[in-house]
Each structure stands twice: as C-alpha cells, then as structure tokens.
Design a protein around this motif. Structure first.
Motif, PDB file in Angstrom:
ATOM      1  N   LYS A   4       0.841  -1.202   0.000  1.00  0.00           N
ATOM      2  CA  LYS A   4       0.000   0.000   0.000  1.00  0.00           C
ATOM      3  C   LYS A   4       0.875   1.251   0.000  1.00  0.00           C
ATOM      4  O   LYS A   4       1.962   1.246   0.593  1.00  0.00           O
ATOM      5  N   THR A   5       0.371   2.279  -0.640  1.00  0.00           N
ATOM      6  CA  THR A   5       1.085   3.554  -0.604  1.00  0.00           C
ATOM      7  C   THR A   5       0.212   4.582   0.105  1.00  0.00           C
ATOM      8  O   THR A   5      -0.958   4.315   0.435  1.00  0.00           O
ATOM      9  N   LYS A   7      -1.329   6.838  -0.977  1.00  0.00           N
ATOM     10  CA  LYS A   7      -2.588   7.104  -1.709  1.00  0.00           C
ATOM     11  C   LYS A   7      -3.695   6.133  -1.320  1.00  0.00           C
ATOM     12  O   LYS A   7      -4.860   6.362  -1.624  1.00  0.00           O
ATOM     13  N   ASP A   8      -3.314   5.012  -0.709  1.00  0.00           N
ATOM     14  CA  ASP A   8      -4.302   3.985  -0.362  1.00  0.00           C
ATOM     15  C   ASP A   8      -4.920   4.182   1.019  1.00  0.00           C
ATOM     16  O   ASP A   8      -5.705   3.348   1.465  1.00  0.00           O
ATOM     17  N   VAL A   9      -4.525   5.227   1.739  1.00  0.00           N
ATOM     18  CA  VAL A   9      -5.090   5.464   3.072  1.00  0.00           C
ATOM     19  C   VAL A   9      -5.595   6.898   3.170  1.00  0.00           C
ATOM     20  O   VAL A   9      -5.130   7.768   2.432  1.00  0.00           O
ATOM     21  N   ASP A  10      -6.517   7.101   4.080  1.00  0.00           N
ATOM     22  CA  ASP A  10      -7.046   8.447   4.292  1.00  0.00           C
ATOM     23  C   ASP A  10      -6.228   9.100   5.407  1.00  0.00           C
ATOM     24  O   ASP A  10      -6.161   8.579   6.516  1.00  0.00           O
ATOM     25  N   VAL A 166       2.249   2.204   5.332  1.00  0.00           N
ATOM     26  CA  VAL A 166       2.261   2.318   3.860  1.00  0.00           C
ATOM     27  C   VAL A 166       3.555   2.982   3.402  1.00  0.00           C
ATOM     28  O   VAL A 166       4.274   3.574   4.207  1.00  0.00           O
ATOM     29  N   LYS A 394      -1.144  -4.672  -0.492  1.00  0.00           N
ATOM     30  CA  LYS A 394      -2.305  -4.073  -1.190  1.00  0.00           C
ATOM     31  C   LYS A 394      -3.501  -4.984  -1.110  1.00  0.00           C
ATOM     32  O   LYS A 394      -3.346  -6.196  -1.090  1.00  0.00           O
TER      33      LYS A 394
END
Ligand SMILES: Nc1ncnc2c1ncn2[C@@H]1O[C@H](COP(=O)(O)OP(=O)(O)O)[C@@H](O)[C@H]1O
Ligand SMILES: O=C(OP(=O)(O)O)[C@H](O)COP(=O)(O)O
Ligand SMILES: [Mg+2]
Length: 394
Positions: A4-5, A7-10, A166, A394
C-alpha cells in the motif's frame, strides 16, 4: 509494488509518522548536500496538502544510542523549512510526553521534525517498546526512507506492526526504477563499489559477482582487497577480518569470468586532512606511514574505459575522500565518464555518492540518482528490504 502507498489510506486530519532518510552530509553545522531532503518533498507536500499532521522522523549519522550534540536534526529542520517555504518545528526528543504535548497543539498541515531516532539504544536494536512508543504518537505510518530500508530498526520496521503502514512516493519510485533497471540488465553490466562502509558493503560483492560482467573496486573498500593481494597498505582503511573474504571474491570472479578491477595506483596522504602532503604511488608502494585517500590517475583511466564500454552501470561509494579537493579526482573521473557515456544507463546510489555527483555539477547527466547506497546494493542483490516487507500488502 504490492505494498500500500500513501494514496491507499485516508490521512486527512490524521497524525502521520513519516520516516524519511535525512541522513545528509553536514559541514560546519550546516547541511552540505540536500539531495535526500529534496527527494522526500513530494510525500511531505502531499501529506500537508491532504491536511495531515505530519511527524517526520530520521536518523543522522551513527550516534550509537545516545544524544550527540552535532547530530541533532536542528539544521535539517531549518533547511527543510526553507525548501518548503513553511514553518517546520523541531522537538528535542523523538517520543514521549514532551513530543505528545507538541503534537496536541498541531493543526492540520503542520510539520513537526522529531529528534534523531538513533539517540535511543532501542532504535537500532528494533526494541518493540520503542517501536510502540513511536506508534503511540500517530494514526498512520508512512515509510519514505528508502536509504534506510535495509535496516530493521524501530522506526523503519518495528513501528509498522502497530499502526497501518504504507510507503511514501520516494520509496515507491526507487523500487520501481531500480527494479526495472535490473529485471533484464543491458550488457555489459558494470558495478562500481567504493566508499567507507566496508563492513556493510563488502558482503554484497558475493551476489553481485553472479550478475555483473565487470566489477570496479575503489574508495576505502579497495584497500582490504589490496591487502588480500599481498601488498602493504600503510594506514589506509582496512577491515582485517574481511581479508579472507576479499580473497575468496577474487577467486570467485576468476571462476565466473567476471572482470574484477582493483586500483593499480593511489593518491596517498601523510594525514587525513584537506591540506595533507600527497603523492601518487603504485599500489604496491604505499608507504607505511601514509594512507591512500583516492585512486590514482592510471586506475581512473582504466575505470573510465570500462564505463564507456558498458550499457548499464550501478555505482555506490566514492572512489576517494572527495570532500577534500586533493582526493576528489578519482570520484570526479568516474562521474565524468558516466556523464560522457550517452549510451549507458547510469544508476548512482548513496548519500555521499549523490553528494559527490551534485558537487561536480553532473547530477543532471545521470540516468537515476538513488537516495540509497547500502539499500540499493541490497535491493540489487535480490534481498528483501525489511523496511518494505513490513508495510501492509495491497
Ligand atoms: N580511501 C578512502 N579512505 C577513507 N574514506 C574514504 C575513502 N574513499 C572514500 N571514502 C569516504 O567514503 C565516504 C562515503 O562512504 P559511503 O557512506 O559508504 O558511501 P555512500 O554514502 O555513497 O553510500 C565518503 O565520505 C568518503 O570520504
Ligand atoms: O546514509 C545511508 O546509507 P549510505 O551511506 O549507504 O548511502 C543511510 O542513511 C543508512 O545509514 P546507515 O548505514 O548508518 O544505516
Ligand atoms: Mg554514506
């Protein structure tokens, strides 16, 4: 990348513990090369724009688990603040109540740089208690410290067990570019290894000998090899207990048909200083009281020729003590050869190697400048980097 990067989390409104590699070269208490700071800016700016509360963590140098005044991150906070055009507050500790109080008064988009994480013995030991203390500060962990991804430390690996973890943009980009360059290397493929972290880096040669056509050895690393060849090396850098290993690499290179190049001459100095007396000597003639601080002109010429005939070159570790002008020629010659070789894909790695190429004004002419030295070598060997493995899939 299967990790995950950011961009994949809030991250909006969240406290984000972002590990960066701000282990930058320093001179007279100032940052002397800011390559690694600039490289981390996209992730930092993204977190700011998203309205995160950004906690930045890094090591600087090797303080061995205690506070060392010259290794505080204060000058880095100053430079970062100038580059971002924005206030960067810095704490005197890296965790605990004083840090928590600072975090409590942060607004969205604020940045706080924590003190050198290596001031605590738990960092390099990857102590779970320290990892938990870091994790307690934040809601999300972002690792953008590619240059330290080969270290399984509390702030690079341990913390990822306790909060969502991430990668940052720099981490993602480094892995992508290095992965592509190595997946099907163009040949001749040449590796150049130098620098001062002999203990850390000599081991990678074993695996590199399976992959490359040419291996050029320089920098402080070279003299353990020169000693293994049976020559005296005076006061030059030596890892006594790696001499046998160096011998075995010379044999392995022969057996594998890899061209292993070692210095045939050196610039020696009577002192480790900018104004030492110097002379050029053949490699078997290093005087007992002198130390070799750069490769000599014949060596540089040969290395230039090999570089120009190569299609892919990876380079980590300066050829000499380039920080002093008298010992910068070898590193400059190699950098210039890479800059001149238009058909060659060139990957330079390492905090100090990147600083050297920057100093010579040749950075723009390299295909890729990686922020990791040891990290890029271990990645190229095919090793899993603990700082990457620890991140969420991911
Ligand atoms: N012959 C030498 N003797 C001692 N130190 C050297 C020699 N050649 C290079 N160095 C030092 O190596 C340092 C960089 O080593 P290292 O950290 O391994 O490289 P990088 O940061 O590029 O990965 C430089 O600061 C340089 O002065
Ligand atoms: O400067 C670094 O590596 P490098 O000298 O190989 O480029 C990294 O910040 C890692 O530092 P470390 O080798 O003290 O763990
Ligand atoms: Mg270095």
């Amino acid at each position: 990348m299967n990790k995950k990067t950011v961009k994949d989390v809030d991250v909006r409104g969240k406290r984000v513990f972002c590990r960066v590699d701000f282990n930058v070269p320093m001179k007279n208490g100032q940052v002397s090369d800011e390559t690694r700071i600039r490289a981390a800016l996209p992730t930092i700016q993204y977190l700011v724009d998203q309205g995160a509360k950004v906690l930045l963590a890094s090591h600087l140098g090797r303080p061995n688990g205690q506070a060392v005044e010259e290794l505080r991150l204060t000058p880095v906070a100053k430079r970062l603040s100038e580059l971002l055009g924005k206030d960067v507050k810095k704490t005197d500790e890296a965790y605990g109540d004083s840090v928590k109080s600072e975090i409590d008064i942060m607004n969205e988009g604020d940045i706080l740089l924590l003190e050198n994480v290596r001031f605590y013995p738990g960092e390099e030991k990857n102590d779970p208690e320290l990892a938990k203390a870091f994790a307690e500060l934040a809601d999300v962990y972002v690792n953008d410290a590619f240059g330290a991804a080969h270290r399984a430390h509390a702030s690079t690996e341990g913390i990822a067990k306790y909060i969502p973890a991430v990668s940052g943009f720099l981490m993602e980009k480094e892995l992508d570019i290095l992965g592509k360059a190595l997946s099907n290397p163009e040949r001749p493929f040449t590796a150049i290894i130098g620098g001062a972290k002999v203990k850390d880096k000599i081991g990678v040669i074993d695996n590199l000998l399976e992959k490359v056509d040419n291996l050029l050895i320089g920098g402080g690393l070279a003299y353990t090899f020169v000693k293994a060849q049976g020559h005296e090396i005076g006061k030059s850098l030596l890892e006594e207990d790696k001499i046998e290993l160096a011998k075995s690499f010379m044999e392995k290179a022969k057996a594998k048909g890899v061209n292993l190049y070692m210095p045939v001459d050196a610039i020696v100095a009577d002192d480790f200083s900018a104004d030492a007396n110097t002379k050029v000597v053949a490699i078997e003639e290093i005087p007992a009281d002198w130390e070799a601080l750069d490769i000599g002109p014949k060596t540089a010429e040969t290395y230039r020729d090999v570089i120009q005939k190569s299609k892919l070159v990876i380079w980590n570790g300066p050829m000499g003590v380039f920080e002093f002008d008298k010992f910068a020629q070898g590193t400059k010659a190699v950098a210039q050869a890479l800059a001149d070789a238009n058909d060659t894909y060139s990957v330079i790695g390492g905090g100090d190697s990147a600083a050297a190429v920057e100093k010579f004004g040749l950075a723009e002419q390299m295909s890729h400048i990686s922020t990791g030295g040891g990290a890029s070598l271990e990645f190229m060997e095919g090793k899993q980097l603990p700082g990457v493995v620890a991140l969420n899939d991911k």
